[in-house]
Every structure is written in structure tokens, then in C-alpha cells.
Scaffold this motif. Structure first.
Motif, PDB file in Angstrom:
ATOM      1  N   ALA A 115       0.836  -1.210   0.000  1.00 46.29           N
ATOM      2  CA  ALA A 115       0.000   0.000   0.000  1.00 46.29           C
ATOM      3  C   ALA A 115       0.867   1.255   0.000  1.00 46.29           C
ATOM      4  CB  ALA A 115      -0.937  -0.002   1.207  1.00 46.29           C
ATOM      5  N   THR A 119       0.938   3.953  -3.037  1.00 47.94           N
ATOM      6  CA  THR A 119       0.661   5.362  -2.760  1.00 47.94           C
ATOM      7  C   THR A 119       1.808   6.232  -3.253  1.00 47.94           C
ATOM      8  OG1 THR A 119      -0.569   4.682  -0.806  1.00 47.94           O
ATOM      9  CG2 THR A 119       0.019   7.000  -0.955  1.00 47.94           C
ATOM     10  N   LEU A 142       0.896  12.435  -1.181  1.00 45.10           N
ATOM     11  CA  LEU A 142       0.842  10.994  -1.425  1.00 45.10           C
ATOM     12  C   LEU A 142       2.234  10.377  -1.346  1.00 45.10           C
ATOM     13  CD1 LEU A 142      -1.806  10.809  -4.292  1.00 45.10           C
ATOM     14  CD2 LEU A 142      -2.064  10.068  -1.914  1.00 45.10           C
ATOM     15  N   GLY A 146       3.402   7.450   1.330  1.00 41.23           N
ATOM     16  CA  GLY A 146       4.166   6.271   0.931  1.00 41.23           C
ATOM     17  C   GLY A 146       5.459   6.134   1.700  1.00 41.23           C
TER      18      GLY A 146
END
Length: 159
Positions: A115, A119, A142, A146
Motif C-alpha cells: 500500500a 501510494t 501521497l 508512501g
């Protein structure tokens, strides 16, 4: 004592650990967390001083930079929108690292890392295709999510 110049080893337990390839690889992976932030500082600092980037996204800062180059170069980048662009990644990484441990506990390290990587990929694509400042800031946020997930999950996996 600061610095540890004198170390008392009496009564300490000696571990029979060896320097294996796994230990070296784990140390290299652990050090990449700092490298990601350092790389971003270098890249964002270089990009925000480029004239084409400033002309497209921050024309006011470009005008300040041109005026300051003739007289005084102090505070030529004094713009709150530019500061929001720069700091959005770090703020998002900080906030994401608080939630990443709970997500890792629920979903596991593999899915949390996936994930976080996804991202980061979406943020990089959004920054690459940015047409305005809002896209840049959302993309950097974003990227920060991450990085925050990757650093937290990586730290959890090294324990």
C-alpha cells in the motif's frame, strides 16, 4: 557519560552473533529510510530553484527571485505556497507513520508495504503530470504517505 569513551563491560552479556549477509542486507535496508528523505531534500531544493519550474507553478516567487538577484538574495523564496509545497511531503510522512503501525498490525507487513509503495507510485505519477500547484501538493502528500508507511513498516520489520 556522553560519547561512551569509557565502557564498563563487566557483567554484560556477550551475544555470539556473526556478521552475516542477512545482517548486512538488513542494515542497508534500514539506512534507505534516511536516504529517501535526503534524496527528496536534494531534489526538491534543486527543482524549486529552477526558473522554468518557478515560472510555471510559482510566478510570484520567480519575480521575487529576479528582483532579489539585483540587490539582496536573502529571503527570495519567502512564499507560503512554496513552503506548503516543500513541507507537505514531510508532514504527510509524519502523520502516515503514526497510522502505519496500526495498519501493519491489522493487514500485515506485506500489504502495508504494498500500500505504501502504491501510494508513492501514484504520488510520483501525479507530480510528473502536474498542471497546477494543487496537483503538486497532493502528489507530494501521497509521496509522503508512501514514505511514512515504508519507513514505519520497515522499522517494525527490523525488530
Amino acid at each position: 557519560m556522553a560519547g561512551g569513551a569509557i565502557v564498563d563491560t563487566a557483567g554484560g552479556k556477550q551475544y555470539p552473533g556473526k556478521l552475516t549477509l542477512y545482517v548486512v542486507f538488513t542494515c542497508v535496508v534500514a539506512s534507505t529510510g534516511g536516504l529517501i528523505f535526503g534524496y527528496d531534500i536534494g531534489i526538491s531544493g534543486g527543482v524549486t530553484s529552477m526558473d522554468p519550474f518557478l515560472l510555471k507553478f510559482f510566478p510570484e516567487v520567480y519575480r521575487q527571485k529576479q528582483a532579489a538577484s539585483k540587490s539582496n538574495q536573502y529571503c527570495q523564496y519567502d512564499n507560503q505556497l512554496l513552503q506548503a509545497f516543500t513541507s507537505s511531503l514531510y508532514l504527510a510522512a509524519l502523520v502516515a507513520s503514526f497510522f502505519a503501525s496500526a495498519v501493519t498490525r491489522i493487514l500485515g507487513r506485506k500489504w502495508s508495504m504494498l500500500a505504501g509503495g502504491f501510494t508513492f507510485l501514484v504520488g510520483a505519477a501525479l507530480n510528473g503530470a502536474a498542471q497546477n500547484v494543487a496537483m503538486l501538493i497532493v502528489g507530494r502528500m501521497l509521496l509522503g504517505v508512501g514514505i511514512g508507511f515504508a519507513n514505519q513498516v520497515r522499522d517494525c520489520s527490523l525488530r
